[in-house]
Design a protein around this motif. Structure first.
Motif, mmCIF file in Angstrom:
data_model
loop_
_atom_site.group_PDB
_atom_site.id
_atom_site.type_symbol
_atom_site.label_atom_id
_atom_site.label_comp_id
_atom_site.label_asym_id
_atom_site.label_seq_id
_atom_site.Cartn_x
_atom_site.Cartn_y
_atom_site.Cartn_z
ATOM 1 N N ASN A 38 53.937 -8.219 35.801
ATOM 2 C CA ASN A 38 54.404 -8.129 37.176
ATOM 3 C C ASN A 38 55.653 -7.272 37.326
ATOM 4 O OD1 ASN A 38 54.320 -8.872 39.962
ATOM 5 N ND2 ASN A 38 55.950 -10.324 39.562
ATOM 6 N N ASN A 39 56.514 -7.308 36.352
ATOM 7 C CA ASN A 39 57.795 -6.618 36.479
ATOM 8 C C ASN A 39 57.993 -5.558 35.390
ATOM 9 O OD1 ASN A 39 57.967 -8.501 34.429
ATOM 10 N ND2 ASN A 39 60.092 -8.996 34.832
ATOM 11 N N TYR A 40 56.915 -4.935 34.965
ATOM 12 C CA TYR A 40 57.022 -4.001 33.848
ATOM 13 C C TYR A 40 57.965 -2.842 34.134
ATOM 14 C CZ TYR A 40 53.830 -0.664 36.067
ATOM 15 O OH TYR A 40 53.263 0.232 36.926
ATOM 16 N N LYS A 41 58.019 -2.375 35.361
ATOM 17 C CA LYS A 41 58.907 -1.251 35.676
ATOM 18 C C LYS A 41 60.373 -1.648 35.501
ATOM 19 C CE LYS A 41 55.787 1.151 38.777
ATOM 20 N NZ LYS A 41 55.486 1.566 40.142
ATOM 21 N N ASP A 42 60.679 -2.909 35.788
ATOM 22 C CA ASP A 42 62.055 -3.395 35.620
ATOM 23 C C ASP A 42 62.438 -3.515 34.148
ATOM 24 O OD1 ASP A 42 62.168 -3.661 38.383
ATOM 25 O OD2 ASP A 42 61.593 -5.780 38.326
ATOM 26 N N LEU A 43 61.464 -3.623 33.273
ATOM 27 C CA LEU A 43 61.741 -3.856 31.858
ATOM 28 C C LEU A 43 61.827 -2.584 31.022
ATOM 29 C CD1 LEU A 43 59.314 -6.864 31.324
ATOM 30 C CD2 LEU A 43 61.786 -6.945 31.645
ATOM 31 N N ASP A 45 63.727 0.118 30.998
ATOM 32 C CA ASP A 45 65.058 0.461 30.486
ATOM 33 C C ASP A 45 65.502 -0.503 29.392
ATOM 34 O OD1 ASP A 45 65.381 2.714 32.059
ATOM 35 O OD2 ASP A 45 66.488 1.661 33.635
ATOM 36 N N ASP A 46 65.261 -1.797 29.604
ATOM 37 C CA ASP A 46 65.638 -2.793 28.595
ATOM 38 C C ASP A 46 64.889 -2.569 27.285
ATOM 39 O OD1 ASP A 46 67.393 -4.026 30.342
ATOM 40 O OD2 ASP A 46 65.944 -5.551 30.975
#
Length: 109
Positions: A38-43, A45-46
């Motif tokens: 669901n949040n792959y784009k947010d991850l 950079d991490d």
């Protein structure tokens, strides 16, 4: 990335089904091309900044799950097609979350 997302989804779901918790703790949603983090784009950079040396090693159970999924789906297209046959993906509208509790209803692994 598309196929890797399906392998990861299965790994998380099977880990939850067998051990009561996913491997990554990520959330998954119903998207056009199948289950997707669901949040792959947010991850991204991490992940790119992560120090591999500080990562926890996989447990024997996690390694076994990964090996099982890789053996079940030796070709990328197989995991993609299987994910699209899963009722837990088919029955939900686009954008809906797929809870880990649905792992008990997986039919392809």
């Amino acid at each position: 990335m598309l196929f890797a997302a399906k392998y990861l989804w299965y790994a998380d779901m099977v880990a939850f089904r067998e051990y009561g918790e996913g491997m990554t703790g990520a959330t998954y949603a119903v998207l056009t091309y199948g289950p997707q983090m669901n949040n792959y784009k947010d991850l991204i950079d991490d992940i790119l900044k992560a120090d591999v040396k500080r990562a926890e090693p996989l447990s024997d159970g996690e390694e076994r799950i990964i090996e099982k999924i890789a053996a079940t789906f030796p070709k990328d297209r197989m995991v993609y097609d299987a994910a699209h046959r899963e009722k837990v993906w088919e029955e939900k509208p686009t954008g809906a979350l797929i809870p880990y509790t649905d792992a008990a209803r997986l039919t392809e692994v």
